[in-house]
Design an enzyme around this catalytic site. Structure first.
Site, PDB file in Angstrom:
ATOM      1  N   GLY A 225       0.819  -1.198   0.000  1.00  0.00           N
ATOM      2  CA  GLY A 225       0.000   0.000   0.000  1.00  0.00           C
ATOM      3  C   GLY A 225       0.857   1.255   0.000  1.00  0.00           C
ATOM      4  O   GLY A 225       2.074   1.192   0.187  1.00  0.00           O
ATOM      5  N   CYS A 226       0.211   2.394  -0.231  1.00  0.00           N
ATOM      6  CA  CYS A 226       0.952   3.648  -0.351  1.00  0.00           C
ATOM      7  C   CYS A 226       1.500   4.099   1.002  1.00  0.00           C
ATOM      8  O   CYS A 226       2.708   4.324   1.154  1.00  0.00           O
ATOM      9  CB  CYS A 226       0.065   4.716  -0.974  1.00  0.00           C
ATOM     10  SG  CYS A 226      -1.566   4.897  -0.230  1.00  0.00           S
ATOM     11  N   TYR A 227       0.622   4.225   2.003  1.00  0.00           N
ATOM     12  CA  TYR A 227       1.125   4.576   3.336  1.00  0.00           C
ATOM     13  C   TYR A 227       2.177   3.582   3.812  1.00  0.00           C
ATOM     14  O   TYR A 227       3.234   3.974   4.309  1.00  0.00           O
ATOM     15  CB  TYR A 227      -0.022   4.625   4.350  1.00  0.00           C
ATOM     16  CG  TYR A 227      -0.949   5.803   4.273  1.00  0.00           C
ATOM     17  CD1 TYR A 227      -0.476   7.115   4.396  1.00  0.00           C
ATOM     18  CD2 TYR A 227      -2.325   5.628   4.143  1.00  0.00           C
ATOM     19  CE1 TYR A 227      -1.350   8.194   4.364  1.00  0.00           C
ATOM     20  CE2 TYR A 227      -3.204   6.702   4.118  1.00  0.00           C
ATOM     21  CZ  TYR A 227      -2.711   7.989   4.227  1.00  0.00           C
ATOM     22  OH  TYR A 227      -3.572   9.050   4.211  1.00  0.00           O
TER      23      TYR A 227
ATOM     24  N   THR B 249       4.300   1.824   2.252  1.00  0.00           N
ATOM     25  CA  THR B 249       5.604   2.013   1.616  1.00  0.00           C
ATOM     26  C   THR B 249       6.361   3.171   2.258  1.00  0.00           C
ATOM     27  O   THR B 249       7.529   3.043   2.640  1.00  0.00           O
ATOM     28  CB  THR B 249       5.416   2.269   0.098  1.00  0.00           C
ATOM     29  OG1 THR B 249       4.813   1.115  -0.490  1.00  0.00           O
ATOM     30  CG2 THR B 249       6.737   2.568  -0.581  1.00  0.00           C
TER      31      THR B 249
END
Lengths: 346, 346, 346, 346
Positions: free
Chosen positions: B152-154, B156
């Protein structure tokens, strides 16, 4: 013009706190505006610079060297740091009360002030006489104050968020974290590359992690609430808003307590602090243009970390609105006089 | 079209991760695009929906019910959660490698996954076979993986920021704080009131403080780095950016160590993690459109709190770019193939 | 470094056109960057000022007084107006080709130039030698040009929109209206109050209605297409975008003609002008970061008013990208070399 | 609650015009709010949906099927098109005056309305009784009106800009151009992909060039001013503002006249139309949150094209504010009652 009205002067009317004062004072029923000074714009009608004030403010900017502010009941300084301290003693001598929206009188310890602001203080003796203008803490002192140090924007949001916890002694005061996000108007109406639309727009960054001038101001305030020194990590960020501060505060609980009740009972009588229902997430736009501070308190997963979310409009409760609130208190007016502005949403 | 090129299929091409995959793959020299499916838009040329791709992508969306992806070498799922898990087993059986940009295979513990995602997992047996596609941690496993759970973005941004500290064992892993801010594209290309311009614009708020789906994913990753469970408070915020995540991380140091050296040496060989010089504040726009993660590490006032600032483009290193990076590793290509996109600043 | 590569110098690398040139040239396969000068920032590594270029540009800014640009094959001037005209003659004498991104050589009539730019021209004799670098009009002349006057941003969007109509002689050329909207980066990376985020954000205004410097440049170009003088009303507006120009053009049709066919056939061979399908509305983001111009032509309610919508990225096709396109033509490279950048959407 | 206060009902309070009505009415001294209905949110306290109204609006949304609005003095419809026409006859019968903020009664010709709005009109007989609520044109009729068709946002900005020119007969009315730009709140508080932050942010586009519903409304109004049919090209654009409309109007002068004087004398008595000094460029933010329209008139290079710049806040003078202004007129109040809101700048 009524003789009963409070005569108001503003020194430095061309910045964002200045125009915001004018927006609020323009419809304040108990004041009359005597003078607005500006070094650079003397002679220019205020409404030529700020067309939003057309029909509300007829005065031109006047030359600070020539303006006689001694007839004012109160003078607001909406100037850069270091200006108010040069003119305050003279005004106080003449019986004019002073509200400084800059930082000149915010820090009680002169050496600390001089270190963070990089200049010699012009009137250290006046610092002790200044009252820190956070009404939720110092209301009684503000009533009789001659000189108000109006709090900074970050300090207002952060202190109101930690206040109930520190007063109640329910958190470890040595390990406080304030992760704060500010709109770009907080940088002022100054021609600086970093505040350009094409620099600050569609962009997010922290700044001043090594140390920001609001750190000692916040620490001083929190220590007062805790009655002992505090350990604070303060990280400010720039976010592509025009107005608004969102402070996200973290602390370690040392007592099991009903946080929602703690906050609600502490602020129940405060007109300008609004504790949201349990589970809420305040938005900066919910206070846009208003003097409100909205707060929510969380305890994620029932652990021992408390998270407080605190939002204000940096130009209102974080500057001009709080200054007017202080003036209202000083002159015995209802605290919300002229401040019943419904936030602009959307 | 060369016979040697990697044949790529994309399931679900109409969201932001889908169009971002297309942007990156459009100029990737080693692939050819075989099919892009969309339930709602079958038949429509991709470039009619996304004119930015005119001249780069000639394919129409194809009907997922009819598209034969078995001839692909790799299939990306750019779908909502819960779709990939229904089709992956079949593709793997046919020898097609799968990269899921959604969350279906990110959490190793099935019960945890089912609790946070609110559905029954369709193929729990495959979870163990999935490799969590964070190259900086799992590069060797990725090389031979058949199934990648793209982070996921967060997760990472947060994991790359804590990684050197946890691996080195220099912080108290029980008291981690991740204050993260995301641009609005992170909410996806879905018609939701909360993501409207007039709602999310000129506004800042926290959300999901009580619990966000990325919390267990991040905790799992951090625990792997620390080799023990961690205590994490994770507060996501929505900020009026289109793209970008800024994670501000706080931890308590347990050892006195040269933090700058620790971070630089850990990431010296990583093409897509850039440790900034001491005292820096990374901006989200410095990675806009690129697969880069930029990190700065601070120790304010020399105290024992470490502050890490970590920025990524949520659609690139936080989604499609990392997926391409994983594909490059899986197929033995240079890791930066097709990913040398200079960030767009301003 | 290959001996075959084109040696490029950039004068004035700290503005937005400068950093945009660097973004594009950083991955241009046929050039090598010899020098980037800056009066104010000599000695500073370029990537320290623009972290987006870390890993792509290793050079420091060099002092313009000391930089020897005579070894360059081509020099780009990304300077304020009035600088290039002082140094161009010397460079041309040394066999260095020059591309000026400012306005010094755009207007053929010296008196007109001096009136609008408020200064005396330093080398009026060179003006006639300069080729106006709009490839869609002057491609053949550009091939052999020693000195290119790179078009302005508004002039590029407006001229490409009117071009097919004027060349075909199907509109009343005495009554042209160009209503143009620009993102704020068009104001440059200069510390000016009017371009602050808190001034230009969430705000829209026209400016320069009485007369804007791009008016004579556009009129000159349109007159060339029409082979007679034109009457043009040009109103520029500032819109809260970072990048992008949207020109909305109005003219009165004098002949009944298939407008869609006219535009498509005129631009069919142009790599960087894309005529959208009938009924389209180009968005500025569909060209964000790319050298593309996208155009749609309308005839509302079948009346005799033609409306053309033309969008570009002001920093790319409106500045640095067009400059690189011109360089490619001058040096016999494929016109799209280094310019195949897929627009960033969202 | 005073018995003298005007009892107000609002049908459809969850959209942007609804919440804007509430913002204005919350501090209106002469009204009391009786009911706010919402099909979807019945029972929910209004301030739970819009926290900006906490402390100002205590009512919950009520079910439209159960709400008795017959006790109201006036009912505002802040509903989608097609709702008010179904309920108005019944309310008028009961002596309740109606102000429709949607389009149901704006177009006098039923066939035209049905064509543009794609539905059958429910009460064509009422259309003739409706007064078009543009006070600067119809003030006297508004005083006694039972039913007000509150003008659209674009129509308000465009009509006020052309009004002095058409009334004076100094332009060619067959060749009018209105190039209008709107903030995204104009699209309403509806979940639509095109209005998402990541779609409409940092982006600019025209839309509806082939025909927009406001075209017949504007044409009807302009024809009334000119006393003959007009030829109008109207091109709306979406710009990344939350609030604000900027109309740029073009016409050909047929008489040499002092334009500044024409505009100033026409609007000298109008509280909510402000003609700026010669040479001005009104900004949308100069009216943000207020009921003001600001106008500047230009004649570029002294030619025969007149350019009018007209700005309003689409949610105030373009919707809710004008509705309150109409109510004030209808009930004999001072026209600016409750509308002295200073624009929010910055």
């Amino acid at each position: 013009m009524s003789l009963d009205k409070i005569k108001v002067g503003i020194v430095g009317g061309t910045g964002y706190t200045g125009v915001e004062l004018l927006r609020l004072l323009a419809i304040h029923p108990a004041i009359e505006l005597s003078a607005i000074t500006s070094r650079g714009e003397a002679g220019l009608p205020v409404a030529d610079m700020f067309p939003s004030l057309r029909g509300y403010v007829d005065l031109p900017f006047s030359d600070p060297a020539q303006a006689d502010l001694s007839g004012c009941d109160v003078v607001f300084f909406a100037t850069p740091n270091g200006i108010a301290m040069q003119q305050t003693a003279d005004l106080l001598d003449k019986g004019v009360r002073v509200i400084d929206l800059a930082a000149d009188f915010r820090i009680q310890d002169v050496a600390t002030w001089e270190k963070w602001y990089g200049m010699k203080h012009a009137c250290p003796d006046l610092i002790a006489k200044a009252v820190y203008g956070l009404p939720e803490v110092n209301r009684e002192k503000i009533r009789t104050a001659q000189l108000i140090a109006n709090p900074g924007c970050y300090p207002t949001a952060v202190q109101l968020g930690f206040l109930p916890l520190l007063e109640a002694g329910v958190i470890d005061e040595t390990l406080l974290i304030a992760d704060a996000k500010s709109g770009v108007s907080g940088a002022g109406r100054k021609a600086e590359v970093s505040a350009l639309f094409a620099e600050a727009g569609d962009n997010f960054k922290a700044y001043g992690v090594a140390g920001h001038r609001h750190l000692p101001e916040i620490s001083q305030g929190l220590a007062g609430m805790a009655n002992k020194p505090v350990g604070l990590t303060f990280v400010p960020h720039l976010t592509p808003l025009i107005r608004g501060i969102h402070a996200t505060l973290y602390a370690k609980l040392t007592k099991d307590i009903d946080l929602q009740h703690l906050f609600e009972s502490r602020y129940i009588k405060e007109r300008f602090v609004d504790v949201l229902p349990k589970g809420s997430h305040p938005e900066t736009r919910s206070v846009r243009g208003s003097n409100q501070c909205r707060i929510a308190v969380h305890r994620p997963q029932g652990g021992d970390t408390v998270v407080v979310l605190s939002v204000i409009d940096n130009l209102v409760k974080g500057a001009a609105g709080q200054a007017v609130q202080n003036m209202n208190i000083m002159f015995g007016l209802a605290e919300n006089t002229g401040l019943e502005v419904v936030p602009l949403l959307p």
